[in-house]
Design a protein around this motif. Structure first.
Motif, PDB file in Angstrom:
ATOM      1  N   GLU A  11      -4.479  -0.536   3.001  1.00 17.08           N
ATOM      2  CA  GLU A  11      -3.596  -0.280   2.129  1.00 17.08           C
ATOM      3  C   GLU A  11      -3.043   1.186   2.740  1.00 17.08           C
ATOM      4  OE1 GLU A  11      -5.375  -0.476  -1.752  1.00 17.08           O
ATOM      5  OE2 GLU A  11      -5.664  -2.657  -1.608  1.00 17.08           O
ATOM      6  N   ALA A  12      -3.855   1.982   3.176  1.00 18.25           N
ATOM      7  CA  ALA A  12      -3.814   3.411   3.921  1.00 18.25           C
ATOM      8  C   ALA A  12      -4.749   3.821   4.904  1.00 18.25           C
ATOM      9  CB  ALA A  12      -3.871   4.286   2.596  1.00 18.25           C
ATOM     10  N   ILE A  13      -4.339   4.823   5.464  1.00 18.76           N
ATOM     11  CA  ILE A  13      -5.191   5.374   6.411  1.00 18.76           C
ATOM     12  C   ILE A  13      -5.423   7.097   5.685  1.00 18.76           C
ATOM     13  CG2 ILE A  13      -4.496   4.650   8.528  1.00 18.76           C
ATOM     14  CD1 ILE A  13      -2.826   6.977   9.025  1.00 18.76           C
ATOM     15  N   ARG A  14      -6.382   7.612   5.721  1.00 16.99           N
ATOM     16  CA  ARG A  14      -6.872   8.956   5.217  1.00 16.99           C
ATOM     17  C   ARG A  14      -7.328   9.911   6.487  1.00 16.99           C
ATOM     18  NH1 ARG A  14      -7.001  10.856   0.447  1.00 16.99           N
ATOM     19  NH2 ARG A  14      -7.111   9.068  -0.681  1.00 16.99           N
ATOM     20  N   LEU A  15      -6.589  10.957   6.587  1.00 14.66           N
ATOM     21  CA  LEU A  15      -6.869  12.002   7.546  1.00 14.66           C
ATOM     22  C   LEU A  15      -8.104  12.787   7.307  1.00 14.66           C
ATOM     23  CD1 LEU A  15      -3.133  13.178   8.389  1.00 14.66           C
ATOM     24  CD2 LEU A  15      -4.574  11.056   9.069  1.00 14.66           C
ATOM     25  N   ASP A  16      -8.560  13.430   8.288  1.00  9.40           N
ATOM     26  CA  ASP A  16      -9.868  14.301   8.012  1.00  9.40           C
ATOM     27  C   ASP A  16      -9.314  15.480   7.009  1.00  9.40           C
ATOM     28  OD1 ASP A  16      -8.155  15.667   9.816  1.00  9.40           O
ATOM     29  OD2 ASP A  16      -9.813  15.806  11.259  1.00  9.40           O
ATOM     30  N   VAL A  17      -8.228  15.734   6.992  1.00  3.50           N
ATOM     31  CA  VAL A  17      -7.907  16.797   5.943  1.00  3.50           C
ATOM     32  C   VAL A  17      -7.644  16.415   4.556  1.00  3.50           C
ATOM     33  CG1 VAL A  17      -7.061  18.205   7.843  1.00  3.50           C
ATOM     34  CG2 VAL A  17      -5.352  16.564   6.824  1.00  3.50           C
ATOM     35  N   GLY A  18      -7.877  15.215   4.461  1.00  2.00           N
ATOM     36  CA  GLY A  18      -7.668  14.390   3.207  1.00  2.00           C
ATOM     37  C   GLY A  18      -6.339  13.888   2.787  1.00  2.00           C
ATOM     38  N   THR A  19      -5.564  14.038   3.777  1.00  2.00           N
ATOM     39  CA  THR A  19      -4.124  13.200   3.414  1.00  2.00           C
ATOM     40  C   THR A  19      -4.290  11.921   3.434  1.00  2.00           C
ATOM     41  OG1 THR A  19      -3.192  15.382   4.326  1.00  2.00           O
ATOM     42  CG2 THR A  19      -1.663  13.463   4.271  1.00  2.00           C
ATOM     43  N   ARG A  20      -3.600  11.322   2.548  1.00  2.00           N
ATOM     44  CA  ARG A  20      -3.423   9.683   2.327  1.00  2.00           C
ATOM     45  C   ARG A  20      -2.037   9.371   2.708  1.00  2.00           C
ATOM     46  NH1 ARG A  20      -2.258   5.435  -0.975  1.00  2.00           N
ATOM     47  NH2 ARG A  20      -3.975   3.883  -0.956  1.00  2.00           N
ATOM     48  N   ILE A  21      -2.178   8.423   3.685  1.00  2.00           N
ATOM     49  CA  ILE A  21      -0.837   7.602   4.291  1.00  2.00           C
ATOM     50  C   ILE A  21      -0.807   6.302   4.078  1.00  2.00           C
ATOM     51  CG2 ILE A  21       0.801   7.599   6.207  1.00  2.00           C
ATOM     52  CD1 ILE A  21      -0.588   9.921   7.475  1.00  2.00           C
ATOM     53  N   ALA A  22       0.099   5.713   3.092  1.00  2.00           N
ATOM     54  CA  ALA A  22       0.186   4.550   2.756  1.00  2.00           C
ATOM     55  C   ALA A  22       0.540   3.712   3.838  1.00  2.00           C
ATOM     56  CB  ALA A  22       1.208   4.283   1.702  1.00  2.00           C
ATOM     57  N   SER A  23      -0.177   2.461   4.034  1.00  2.00           N
ATOM     58  CA  SER A  23       0.112   1.711   5.547  1.00  2.00           C
ATOM     59  C   SER A  23      -0.256   0.171   5.037  1.00  2.00           C
ATOM     60  CB  SER A  23      -0.613   2.155   6.762  1.00  2.00           C
ATOM     61  OG  SER A  23      -0.621   3.625   6.704  1.00  2.00           O
ATOM     62  N   ASP A  24       0.688  -0.445   5.423  1.00  2.00           N
ATOM     63  CA  ASP A  24       0.146  -1.935   5.403  1.00  2.00           C
ATOM     64  C   ASP A  24      -0.081  -2.660   6.624  1.00  2.00           C
ATOM     65  OD1 ASP A  24       3.256  -1.935   3.761  1.00  2.00           O
ATOM     66  OD2 ASP A  24       1.396  -2.135   2.662  1.00  2.00           O
ATOM     67  N   LEU A  25       0.067  -1.865   7.820  1.00  2.00           N
ATOM     68  CA  LEU A  25      -0.194  -2.444   9.140  1.00  2.00           C
ATOM     69  C   LEU A  25      -0.433  -1.243   9.855  1.00  2.00           C
ATOM     70  CD1 LEU A  25       0.418  -4.553  11.383  1.00  2.00           C
ATOM     71  CD2 LEU A  25       2.667  -3.616  11.592  1.00  2.00           C
ATOM     72  N   VAL A  26      -1.536  -1.187  10.444  1.00  2.00           N
ATOM     73  CA  VAL A  26      -2.317  -0.010  11.314  1.00  2.00           C
ATOM     74  C   VAL A  26      -2.488  -0.629  12.786  1.00  2.00           C
ATOM     75  CG1 VAL A  26      -4.044   1.565  11.305  1.00  2.00           C
ATOM     76  CG2 VAL A  26      -3.507   1.137   9.203  1.00  2.00           C
ATOM     77  N   VAL A  27      -1.915   0.248  13.805  1.00  2.00           N
ATOM     78  CA  VAL A  27      -2.099  -0.293  15.056  1.00  2.00           C
ATOM     79  C   VAL A  27      -3.060   1.034  15.664  1.00  2.00           C
ATOM     80  CG1 VAL A  27      -1.158  -0.593  17.223  1.00  2.00           C
ATOM     81  CG2 VAL A  27      -0.051  -1.220  15.045  1.00  2.00           C
TER      82      VAL A  27
END
Length: 420
Positions: free
Chosen positions: A231-247
């Motif tokens: 549903e999302a990726i989370r960066l090491d700085v805490g930012t959340r990026i909504a994603s249905d497809l991760v490559v």
């Protein structure tokens, strides 16, 4: 009996790796007159196929070619009947017994060899141990990966790509043909440093944002989020990026684990001499898996289409007739296509200086840059200048002096402008 037939004796010529390098090895064996048995062993259930279209043409909207079957180089009739090759598909090699001269397969069988070419390529690096537990998360190496990513694009997925190297950039470009929302995450402050160097890597990075891709540099993905599906990726700085497809496209490692204990020297690939010989009787290697001394460029392991094709043929010929073996040398070359732009590079990006001969990196523009190390031109980059690339490759391959290279490239640039 010919020279090449005598080398293998009663045992077959075996190629491990149903790849471009593997196919070229098989073809070269027949071209030099080897008439004995040939066995081609591959992990995938496919015959050798072309990989560059997976992240380009086959992923773009409007292209349906190869969605069911990969873009094979040759059909089964040609490989099995024309080349007279026994194909063992879908059965990985798991060990190599160099004393007994046999390849051990995952099904427990053993294939004897008179001489052997290893062309097992490389495997994607895995950034997350748990990635396989969530649907919608994909590596990008084989045809099935391309199909899965395309299916996500057809559904209108929001895309996050981890790694802004060549593959990640090509996937981003193809995803934008679907008007997908794309975020490209790169841990380095400058993308493509290893492939193009900092100066050119920084310049071509602008192509992403010019084409609607959100590019995050110096950013690391700490985790994936989702229940069942990503549903999302989370960066090491805490930012959340909504994603249905991760490559995930953070690079590859040579496929050598199966060779541990075989007696072959392994260090960022199979360590070979200039003739692509492993140092073990009868065993040669080719393609992404090989580390070898490449003339003026020193020891290298190249992950390029061109070198894989060339090395496969050279390794086979040297394996079958070692008395006349010749060194494999090349001026490295690769290309990549983003957003309708053709990027090409020759030589080495390790340089003391990079000089733009023609500027203008950007949509539809043309650029040429030369790379200097000491007093020699060791590399060249071209954007939307396909007519220059092979001339620059020859210039770099000759070890041309820096002043002479500048004069040549500037002359070519003036000639191009005069024709416009």
């Amino acid at each position: 009996m010919s020279t090449v037939d005598r080398v293998t004796g009663a045992a077959p010529f075996v190629v491990v790796g149903s790849s471009l390098a593997g196919l070229r090895a098989v073809e070269a064996a027949r071209q030099v007159g080897y008439s004995g048995e040939i066995v081609l062993i591959g992990t995938e259930h496919h015959l050798p196929y072309d990989r560059p279209p997976l992240s380009k043409k086959l992923l773009e909207k409007g292209s349906s070619d190869g969605r069911v079957t990969p873009p094979h180089f040759r059909d089964a009739g040609y490989v099995q009947d024309g080349l007279q090759v026994t194909v063992r598909s879908g059965v990985p090699a798991v060990a190599l017994d160099t004393d007994g001269r046999c390849v051990i397969l995952a099904d427990g069988s053993a294939v004897r060899y008179g001489c052997l070419v290893i062309a097992t390529g490389a495997r994607p690096r895995q950034p997350f141990d748990s990635a396989g537990q969530l649907s919608g998360v994909h590596d990008f190496r084989v045809h099935e990966d391309s199909q899965a990513v395309r299916a996500g694009l057809e559904r209108g997925a929001r895309v996050a790509i981890i790694g802004a190297g060549l593959i990640g950039s090509e996937v981003a470009s193809s995803a934008r043909t679907w008007d997908a929302e794309v975020t490209l995450v790169e841990a380095q402050e400058v993308p493509l440093v290893r492939a193009l160097g900092a100066t050119v890597g920084s310049a071509v990075a602008d192509l992403h944002e010019e084409n609607g891709v959100r590019l995050l540099l110096g950013a690391c993905v700490a985790s994936l989020e989702g229940v069942g599906a990503v549903e999302a990726i989370r960066l090491d700085v805490g930012t959340r990026i909504a994603s249905d497809l991760v490559v995930t496209a953070i690079g590859v490692d040579p496929e050598t684990d199966w060779l541990r204990g075989s007696g072959l020297q392994l260090d960022n690939g199979i360590v070979c001499d200039a003739n692509l010989w492993t140092g073990v009787p009868g065993v040669f290697a080719a393609g992404d898996v090989v580390s070898w001394p490449n003339g003026q460029f020193g020891r290298q392991r190249l992950e390029t289409w061109t070198s894989a094709a060339e090395q496969g043929a050279v390794a086979a010929k040297n394996a079958l007739d070692p008395a006349t073996a010749r060194a494999y040398t090349t001026t490295p070359y690769f290309w990549s296509d983003w957003y309708g732009n053709r990027l090409q590079f020759v030589g080495s990006p390790v340089a003391d200086e990079v000089q733009w001969i023609e500027g203008g990196v950007g949509q539809g523009r043309r650029a040429v840059a030369l790379y200097r190390r000491a007093d020699r031109c060791v590399g060249a980059f071209a954007l939307n200048a396909p007519g220059e690339t092979m001339k620059l490759r020859a210039l770099v391959g000759r070890g041309t002096s820096w002043p002479e290279a500048i004069v040549f490239a500037e002359s070519r640039a003036r000639s191009y402008l005069a024709r416009q």
